[in-house]
Motif scaffolding. Structure first.
Motif, PDB file in Angstrom:
ATOM      1  N   ILE A 170     -21.207 -24.032 -57.890  1.00 47.18           N
ATOM      2  CA  ILE A 170     -20.440 -24.485 -57.021  1.00 47.18           C
ATOM      3  C   ILE A 170     -20.772 -25.896 -56.928  1.00 47.18           C
ATOM      4  O   ILE A 170     -19.197 -26.203 -56.463  1.00 47.18           O
ATOM      5  CB  ILE A 170     -20.956 -23.570 -55.370  1.00 47.18           C
ATOM      6  N   CYS A 171     -21.402 -26.551 -57.627  1.00 50.48           N
ATOM      7  CA  CYS A 171     -21.646 -27.911 -57.314  1.00 50.48           C
ATOM      8  C   CYS A 171     -20.037 -28.497 -58.604  1.00 50.48           C
ATOM      9  O   CYS A 171     -19.695 -29.882 -58.234  1.00 50.48           O
ATOM     10  CB  CYS A 171     -22.900 -28.901 -57.677  1.00 50.48           C
ATOM     11  N   ALA A 172     -20.594 -27.762 -59.506  1.00 46.76           N
ATOM     12  CA  ALA A 172     -18.925 -28.625 -60.834  1.00 46.76           C
ATOM     13  C   ALA A 172     -17.866 -28.112 -59.756  1.00 46.76           C
ATOM     14  O   ALA A 172     -17.343 -28.931 -60.429  1.00 46.76           O
ATOM     15  CB  ALA A 172     -19.782 -27.172 -62.071  1.00 46.76           C
ATOM     16  N   TYR A 173     -17.568 -26.703 -59.125  1.00 45.83           N
ATOM     17  CA  TYR A 173     -16.238 -26.607 -58.638  1.00 45.83           C
ATOM     18  C   TYR A 173     -15.770 -27.791 -57.632  1.00 45.83           C
ATOM     19  O   TYR A 173     -15.031 -28.084 -57.624  1.00 45.83           O
ATOM     20  CB  TYR A 173     -16.688 -25.623 -57.871  1.00 45.83           C
ATOM     21  N   ARG A 174     -16.907 -28.387 -56.709  1.00 46.75           N
ATOM     22  CA  ARG A 174     -16.396 -29.692 -56.242  1.00 46.75           C
ATOM     23  C   ARG A 174     -16.431 -30.964 -57.087  1.00 46.75           C
ATOM     24  O   ARG A 174     -14.885 -31.544 -56.243  1.00 46.75           O
ATOM     25  CB  ARG A 174     -17.498 -29.241 -55.277  1.00 46.75           C
ATOM     26  N   ILE A 175     -17.050 -30.824 -57.774  1.00 48.67           N
ATOM     27  CA  ILE A 175     -16.887 -32.418 -58.357  1.00 48.67           C
ATOM     28  C   ILE A 175     -15.491 -32.165 -59.666  1.00 48.67           C
ATOM     29  O   ILE A 175     -14.661 -32.680 -59.090  1.00 48.67           O
ATOM     30  CB  ILE A 175     -17.871 -32.713 -59.440  1.00 48.67           C
ATOM     31  N   PHE A 176     -15.049 -31.328 -59.710  1.00 47.08           N
ATOM     32  CA  PHE A 176     -13.608 -30.943 -60.623  1.00 47.08           C
ATOM     33  C   PHE A 176     -12.622 -30.685 -59.290  1.00 47.08           C
ATOM     34  O   PHE A 176     -11.698 -31.192 -59.819  1.00 47.08           O
ATOM     35  CB  PHE A 176     -14.135 -30.134 -61.670  1.00 47.08           C
ATOM     36  N   PRO A 191     -12.365 -31.820 -56.001  1.00 47.84           N
ATOM     37  CA  PRO A 191     -13.485 -32.022 -54.391  1.00 47.84           C
ATOM     38  C   PRO A 191     -11.852 -31.463 -53.268  1.00 47.84           C
ATOM     39  O   PRO A 191     -12.687 -31.470 -51.984  1.00 47.84           O
ATOM     40  CB  PRO A 191     -12.847 -33.908 -55.105  1.00 47.84           C
ATOM     41  N   PHE A 192     -10.478 -31.452 -53.736  1.00 44.11           N
ATOM     42  CA  PHE A 192     -10.237 -30.964 -52.734  1.00 44.11           C
ATOM     43  C   PHE A 192     -10.013 -29.304 -52.097  1.00 44.11           C
ATOM     44  O   PHE A 192      -9.509 -29.455 -50.883  1.00 44.11           O
ATOM     45  CB  PHE A 192      -8.500 -31.674 -52.050  1.00 44.11           C
ATOM     46  N   ALA A 193     -10.344 -28.911 -52.973  1.00 48.05           N
ATOM     47  CA  ALA A 193     -10.486 -27.358 -53.038  1.00 48.05           C
ATOM     48  C   ALA A 193     -11.528 -27.026 -51.881  1.00 48.05           C
ATOM     49  O   ALA A 193     -12.728 -27.155 -51.564  1.00 48.05           O
ATOM     50  CB  ALA A 193     -10.250 -26.692 -54.406  1.00 48.05           C
ATOM     51  N   ASN A 194     -10.970 -25.796 -51.021  1.00 43.97           N
ATOM     52  CA  ASN A 194     -12.015 -25.160 -49.878  1.00 43.97           C
ATOM     53  C   ASN A 194     -12.407 -24.747 -50.900  1.00 43.97           C
ATOM     54  O   ASN A 194     -12.550 -23.271 -51.935  1.00 43.97           O
ATOM     55  CB  ASN A 194     -11.161 -24.511 -48.641  1.00 43.97           C
ATOM     56  N   ILE A 195     -14.204 -24.326 -50.368  1.00 44.29           N
ATOM     57  CA  ILE A 195     -15.096 -23.698 -51.421  1.00 44.29           C
ATOM     58  C   ILE A 195     -15.464 -22.581 -50.465  1.00 44.29           C
ATOM     59  O   ILE A 195     -16.627 -23.143 -49.742  1.00 44.29           O
ATOM     60  CB  ILE A 195     -15.715 -24.169 -52.226  1.00 44.29           C
ATOM     61  N   THR A 196     -15.741 -21.456 -50.856  1.00 47.72           N
ATOM     62  CA  THR A 196     -16.064 -20.159 -49.926  1.00 47.72           C
ATOM     63  C   THR A 196     -17.341 -19.685 -50.303  1.00 47.72           C
ATOM     64  O   THR A 196     -17.691 -18.849 -51.479  1.00 47.72           O
ATOM     65  CB  THR A 196     -15.454 -19.366 -49.860  1.00 47.72           C
ATOM     66  N   ILE A 197     -18.300 -19.862 -49.512  1.00 49.47           N
ATOM     67  CA  ILE A 197     -19.803 -19.388 -49.602  1.00 49.47           C
ATOM     68  C   ILE A 197     -20.135 -17.403 -48.702  1.00 49.47           C
ATOM     69  O   ILE A 197     -20.221 -18.080 -47.640  1.00 49.47           O
ATOM     70  CB  ILE A 197     -21.378 -20.133 -49.798  1.00 49.47           C
ATOM     71  N   SER A 198     -20.367 -16.758 -49.358  1.00 50.68           N
ATOM     72  CA  SER A 198     -19.683 -15.032 -49.081  1.00 50.68           C
ATOM     73  C   SER A 198     -21.339 -14.682 -48.157  1.00 50.68           C
ATOM     74  O   SER A 198     -22.122 -15.426 -49.100  1.00 50.68           O
ATOM     75  CB  SER A 198     -18.954 -14.297 -49.426  1.00 50.68           C
ATOM     76  N   THR A 199     -21.342 -13.543 -47.311  1.00 51.61           N
ATOM     77  CA  THR A 199     -22.582 -12.766 -47.130  1.00 51.61           C
ATOM     78  C   THR A 199     -23.329 -12.213 -48.548  1.00 51.61           C
ATOM     79  O   THR A 199     -24.329 -11.703 -48.175  1.00 51.61           O
ATOM     80  CB  THR A 199     -22.224 -12.195 -45.984  1.00 51.61           C
ATOM     81  N   ARG A 200     -23.290 -12.580 -49.616  1.00 53.28           N
ATOM     82  CA  ARG A 200     -23.052 -11.351 -50.601  1.00 53.28           C
ATOM     83  C   ARG A 200     -24.485 -12.234 -50.871  1.00 53.28           C
ATOM     84  O   ARG A 200     -25.217 -12.263 -51.405  1.00 53.28           O
ATOM     85  CB  ARG A 200     -22.615 -11.691 -51.774  1.00 53.28           C
ATOM     86  N   GLU A 201     -24.728 -13.786 -50.122  1.00 51.34           N
ATOM     87  CA  GLU A 201     -26.353 -15.001 -50.555  1.00 51.34           C
ATOM     88  C   GLU A 201     -27.085 -14.668 -49.213  1.00 51.34           C
ATOM     89  O   GLU A 201     -26.821 -14.326 -47.952  1.00 51.34           O
ATOM     90  CB  GLU A 201     -25.317 -16.230 -51.049  1.00 51.34           C
TER      91      GLU A 201
END
Length: 377
Positions: free
Chosen positions: A291-297, A299-309
């Motif tokens: 997830i951190c790699a996604y955010r760095i690469f 940076p403008f994208a919405n990143i969703t974390i689901s209730t699977r976690e």
């Protein structure tokens, strides 16, 4: 890469490029020096992404998290968007070995009537949420497009942001749903390995890898504002699948600069009659790195974390890299109202907190809960 009757075929150049890059990703060859070099980049490129997803980067999680948090605050401030999914049908024509909705899995099936959909939407709206994601199983037979369109029309009356996560469509069909009030489309590719994809999708429309891969582009061709991408981490090599997800989203952003890009980060979860399914080597530390790699690469994208976690993990990741979180979640059918019959769940969730509790927890983290960033005039 076969297509079935009625499937719209578009240029496969982008898909072939993604698959070639995924195949050539040898993450074991990346070193600590490569990771340090990536973290110093003003704008991380594909080679930097490879390094950030490599095992070598696991020794630099603190530095990676700091960079991700910097990008998160630069593009999103302290805002965390909330939404909830609404399953309106769990009928499915596809046989996917890992999914609770699989056509060969013996579960309680249900398709809500439009009046029942309306009641569910009204009950969700009482929570204050303004973003709803409409979901179904992969069955065009049991949930024709006009039915989904009517459900979305009802949703658009109560919510300022309406999404769909359904079976892939042709661009003209996406245009119809857009006219019905749909703003965004999410499609999980599941895995970007064609070989593994064929092994786990053994029946139904979902067998077509190429048609599914190009769904986001067809959605944008149909006028959608936003598209979401995801690999189901743990289904195949998670580093290669995470890498392919990110570059797929990046290439679509380059081709359609006006589009809003989103990424989901699901791990495999057990489901009814499929309790042996698990995410394997994708532990929380690995998921955090992805997830951190996604955010760095991106940076403008919405990143969703689901209730699977778990609630603990979700509270932690929204302080660093994830910008959108689901709340008050049920992955069954008919569970937001007093319908006589209920449809079984797609998978087991971990975080069962309601909307008010998640809202309060976000505030307690000195972050700002956002019900919707979208206003229609």
């Amino acid at each position: 890469m076969s297509y079935m009757d009625g499937m719209q075929r578009i240029d496969e150049g982008l898909m072939n490029r993604v698959l070639s890059l995924r195949e050539s990703y040898e993450y074991e060859r990346y070193t600590k020096a490569d990771v340090k070099r990536a973290l110093k980049m003003e704008r991380v490129d594909i080679e930097g992404l490879r390094a950030l997803l490599s095992p070598a980067a696991s020794e630099f999680l603190e530095e990676v998290a700091q960079r991700a948090k910097f990008e998160m605050q630069r593009y999103f401030g302290n805002g965390i968007e909330l939404f909830t999914p609404l399953y309106i049908s769990n009928f499915c024509d596809s046989n996917c070995v890992y999914c609770g909705f699989s056509s060969h899995n013996k579960i309680s099936r249900l398709r809500l009537k439009i009046e029942e959909v309306k009641t569910e939407l009204e009950n969700i709206a009482k929570s204050g949420l303004k973003d709803v994601l409409i979901l179904t199983g992969e069955s065009a037979k049991k949930r024709d497009l006009s039915y989904i369109g009517e459900a979305c029309k009802e949703a658009s009356k109560l919510f300022s942001n309406v999404g769909v996560e359904i079976y892939p469509l042709n661009s003209g069909e996406y245009a119809y749903l857009h006219e019905c009030g749909v703003d965004y489309v999410i499609v999980f590719q599941e895995t970007y390995s064609p070989k593994k994809y064929a092994q786990v999708h053994i029946g139904g429309q979902k067998m077509s890898f190429a048609y599914r891969f190009n769904a986001q582009e067809r959605a944008l061709m149909g006028g959608m504002r936003s598209v979401g991408f995801a690999a189901l981490l743990g289904l195949d090599d998670f580093r290669k699948d995470a890498f392919a997800t990110a570059i797929h989203a990046n290439f679509i952003q380059q081709k359609y600069p006006h589009a809003e890009i989103a990424i989901s980060c699901p791990r495999l979860r057990p489901a009814k009659n499929k309790s042996e399914v698990n995410a394997g080597e994708v532990d929380e530390k690995s998921l955090f790195q992805v997830i951190c790699a996604y955010r760095i690469f991106l940076p403008f994208a919405n990143i969703t974390i689901s209730t699977r976690e778990s609630a603990k993990f979700r509270n932690g990741i929204i302080k660093v890299a994830a910008s959108k979180i689901s709340a008050g979640v049920s992955v069954g059918v008919g569970t937001h109202s007093d319908t006589a019959k209920k449809g079984d769940e797609q998978f087991e969730i971990d975080d069962t907190r309601g909307v008010d509790e998640i809202y309060a927890d976000i505030r307690a983290l000195n972050l700002q809960p956002v019900m919707s960033n979208h206003i229609y005039v």
